[in-house]
Write a protein that holds these residues in place. Structure first.
Motif, short mmCIF file in Angstrom:
data_model
loop_
_atom_site.label_atom_id
_atom_site.label_comp_id
_atom_site.label_asym_id
_atom_site.label_seq_id
_atom_site.Cartn_x
_atom_site.Cartn_y
_atom_site.Cartn_z
N VAL A 158 0.82 -1.21 0.00
CA VAL A 158 0.00 0.00 0.00
C VAL A 158 0.85 1.26 0.00
O VAL A 158 0.32 2.37 -0.16
CB VAL A 158 -0.97 0.02 1.21
N ASN A 159 2.18 1.11 0.19
CA ASN A 159 3.03 2.31 0.21
C ASN A 159 4.25 2.20 -0.69
O ASN A 159 4.92 3.21 -0.93
CB ASN A 159 3.46 2.65 1.64
N PHE A 160 4.60 1.03 -1.17
CA PHE A 160 5.69 0.84 -2.13
C PHE A 160 5.08 0.48 -3.48
O PHE A 160 3.99 -0.10 -3.53
CB PHE A 160 6.60 -0.32 -1.71
N PRO A 161 5.76 0.77 -4.57
CA PRO A 161 5.26 0.30 -5.87
C PRO A 161 5.45 -1.22 -6.00
O PRO A 161 6.41 -1.77 -5.45
CB PRO A 161 6.14 1.05 -6.88
N ASN A 162 4.55 -1.87 -6.69
CA ASN A 162 4.75 -3.28 -7.00
C ASN A 162 5.96 -3.41 -7.92
O ASN A 162 6.13 -2.64 -8.87
CB ASN A 162 3.52 -3.87 -7.68
N ALA A 163 6.81 -4.39 -7.63
CA ALA A 163 8.02 -4.58 -8.44
C ALA A 163 8.43 -6.03 -8.36
O ALA A 163 8.43 -6.63 -7.28
CB ALA A 163 9.16 -3.68 -7.94
N SER A 164 8.77 -6.60 -9.51
CA SER A 164 9.16 -8.00 -9.53
C SER A 164 10.32 -8.20 -10.49
O SER A 164 10.34 -7.65 -11.60
CB SER A 164 7.97 -8.86 -9.97
N LEU A 165 11.30 -8.98 -10.04
CA LEU A 165 12.47 -9.32 -10.84
C LEU A 165 12.82 -10.77 -10.52
O LEU A 165 12.99 -11.11 -9.34
CB LEU A 165 13.63 -8.40 -10.48
N PRO A 166 12.85 -11.65 -11.52
CA PRO A 166 13.15 -13.06 -11.24
C PRO A 166 14.44 -13.19 -10.44
O PRO A 166 15.46 -12.58 -10.78
CB PRO A 166 13.30 -13.67 -12.64
N TYR A 167 14.38 -13.97 -9.37
CA TYR A 167 15.54 -14.09 -8.49
C TYR A 167 16.38 -15.29 -8.92
O TYR A 167 15.90 -16.43 -8.93
CB TYR A 167 15.10 -14.25 -7.05
N THR A 168 17.63 -15.03 -9.28
CA THR A 168 18.52 -16.08 -9.79
C THR A 168 19.63 -16.44 -8.81
O THR A 168 20.50 -17.25 -9.12
CB THR A 168 19.16 -15.63 -11.11
N GLY A 169 19.61 -15.82 -7.65
CA GLY A 169 20.64 -16.12 -6.65
C GLY A 169 21.81 -15.16 -6.68
O GLY A 169 22.70 -15.24 -5.84
N LYS A 170 21.84 -14.25 -7.66
CA LYS A 170 22.90 -13.25 -7.69
C LYS A 170 22.71 -12.25 -6.55
O LYS A 170 21.61 -12.07 -6.03
CB LYS A 170 22.90 -12.50 -9.03
N ARG A 171 23.79 -11.58 -6.18
CA ARG A 171 23.70 -10.55 -5.15
C ARG A 171 22.77 -9.43 -5.64
O ARG A 171 22.91 -8.94 -6.75
CB ARG A 171 25.07 -9.98 -4.84
N ARG A 172 21.78 -9.10 -4.83
CA ARG A 172 20.79 -8.10 -5.23
C ARG A 172 20.86 -6.90 -4.28
O ARG A 172 20.92 -7.06 -3.07
CB ARG A 172 19.39 -8.72 -5.22
N VAL A 173 20.79 -5.71 -4.87
CA VAL A 173 20.72 -4.46 -4.12
C VAL A 173 19.31 -3.90 -4.29
O VAL A 173 18.83 -3.77 -5.42
CB VAL A 173 21.74 -3.42 -4.63
N THR A 174 18.64 -3.59 -3.18
CA THR A 174 17.32 -2.96 -3.28
C THR A 174 17.39 -1.60 -2.59
O THR A 174 17.96 -1.48 -1.50
CB THR A 174 16.23 -3.82 -2.62
N VAL A 175 16.82 -0.60 -3.23
CA VAL A 175 16.88 0.76 -2.71
C VAL A 175 15.49 1.39 -2.81
O VAL A 175 14.88 1.41 -3.89
CB VAL A 175 17.89 1.63 -3.48
N PHE A 176 15.00 1.90 -1.70
CA PHE A 176 13.77 2.68 -1.67
C PHE A 176 14.18 4.14 -1.60
O PHE A 176 14.98 4.52 -0.73
CB PHE A 176 12.92 2.29 -0.48
#
Length: 399
Positions: free
Chosen positions: A313-331
């Motif tokens: 209800v407060n973040f945008p919907n977002a999807s990225l297939p997860y392959t096990g690589k190191r992921r950075v997420t930033v709000f």
């Protein structure tokens, strides 16, 4: 600014009784359910009022096992980068069944009739005769051929509309923000109202399924009652504030509104003539509570493990297939050149981008970046500090 990094074991705290089937979504290898935790990774809640709670530094997500989130401090969560989920549609069938049940029961005066029969206790053998002579006071009407107006054609409204057609009602719907998925699910025999005024004028029954916002607050009022047919029945299983209670009390007294069925009783409602107060039973079924808990748990689990977001209800919907690589997420704030500054920070550490998604919602945006290289753990603190320096960054997480 909050900065968090996922750990191997996440702590989940519940603030209400949550179905075991929902909690079982969290595997024991990766999660601990600790209702006494003072600094959990995520909270699963139903109706508990969180507005006075301190939001601790480790908190990443809150999931409401239900649709309404009035009990959660959304603005405070957004400022801290805490994603808030709800579970739209998980309780839709339960609410739909109650809407149609009360619509029929009110039309046949079942509530008043059943209450009257209870007063005959002690009459012994005279009860059958008294019932036969008294039933004339509870003559009702059939819903077949009557017009039902459905305001809000989301998960619940769409089910109500379709099933009302199967009960041989004429159905008219209004929803200027209808989703493509819902549009596909609606029967072609549901008439589309071009305005609320059109729906108000044509309906014998009106059921409302929209959230309470500044625009919808008090949408049922003296002015709109004036547009409606005499003896209209109004069903409110969304939020009490959608109805101006002073105005509907007058409309009920004058017979403009025949019945007001609401799942949100209070002292004023209990005094109203021909009001039928329901004790907030809309989603109160075992199946609904399980569905909501399971859906909420999956939303939290997916976010904590992959960063993917659905039904926030407060973040945008977002999807990225997860392959096990190191992921950075930033709000971050939704301002120009944010993504460019982040990718520059990655390039400063000679890191290649394998995949990326950026989604915005109002004043904020959410970015996920998968790093192609095998990232040495010693790099992360420096990269984290580099991204934190970017003006507008709210929270960072590494997965």
């Amino acid at each position: 600014m909050s900065t968090v990094t996922t750990s191997k074991v996440n702590t989940i705290k519940t603030l209400n009784n949550i179905s075991e089937k929902g909690l079982n979504v969290f595997s024991q290898e990766k999660y601990t359910i600790d209702d006494g935790s003072e600094n959990p990774d995520a909270i699963v809640v139903r109706s508990f009022n969180m507005h006075d709670l301190e939001l601790e530094s480790n908190l990443k997500a809150i999931a409401r096992a239900g649709a309404g989130v009035n009990n959660i401090p959304i603005d405070k969560c957004t400022e801290r980068g805490i994603v808030v989920f709800n579970t739209p549609g998980a309780n839709a069938n339960a609410v739909k069944e109650l809407v149609l049940t009360t619509l029929i029961a009110a039309s046949r005066n079942l509530f008043d009739g059943a209450a009257w029969v209870k007063t005959l206790e002690g009459e012994g053998e005279n009860i059958p005769k008294l019932v036969e002579s008294g039933k004339k006071n509870f003559v009702g009407k059939e819903i077949k051929g009557k017009t039902l107006g459905v305001i809000g054609l989301g998960a619940i409204g769409a089910l109500v509309a379709n099933d009302a057609l199967n009960l041989e009602m004429d159905v008219i719907g209004f929803d200027p923000f209808i989703s493509v998925d819902t549009a596909w699910s609606l029967s072609r025999n549901i008439h589309r109202a071009m305005s609320l005024e059109e729906l108000f004028a044509k309906s014998d029954y009106i059921t409302v399924h929209v959230p309470l916002t500044p625009d919808t607050k008090g949408m049922f009022n003296a002015e709109t009652f004036g547009i409606m047919k005499d003896d209209v029945y109004i069903l409110n299983f969304s939020r009490g504030g959608l109805v101006d209670e002073k105005d509907i009390a007058v409309a009920l007294e004058e017979g403009k509104v025949g019945k007001y069925i609401t799942d949100f009783p209070n002292a004023d409602v209990l005094k109203m003539k021909n009001a039928i107060p329901i004790p907030h039973l809309g989603a109160s079924t075992n199946e609904s509570e399980e569905n909501c808990a399971i859906m909420a748990a999956h939303e939290v689990k997916d976010y904590l493990e992959t960063g993917n977001i659905k039904n926030s209800v407060n973040f945008p919907n977002a999807s990225l297939p997860y392959t096990g690589k190191r992921r950075v997420t930033v709000f971050h704030k939704n301002v120009p050149n944010m993504v460019g500054q982040m990718t520059t920070a990655l390039s400063d550490y000679k890191l290649n981008i394998a995949d990326m998604v950026n989604r915005s919602r109002g004043d904020y945006a959410y970015t996920m970046i998968d790093i192609d290289n095998k990232v040495n753990g010693e790099v992360l603190p420096g990269l984290e500090a580099k991204i934190k320096e970017i003006t507008g960054v709210v929270s960072i997480r590494f997965i």
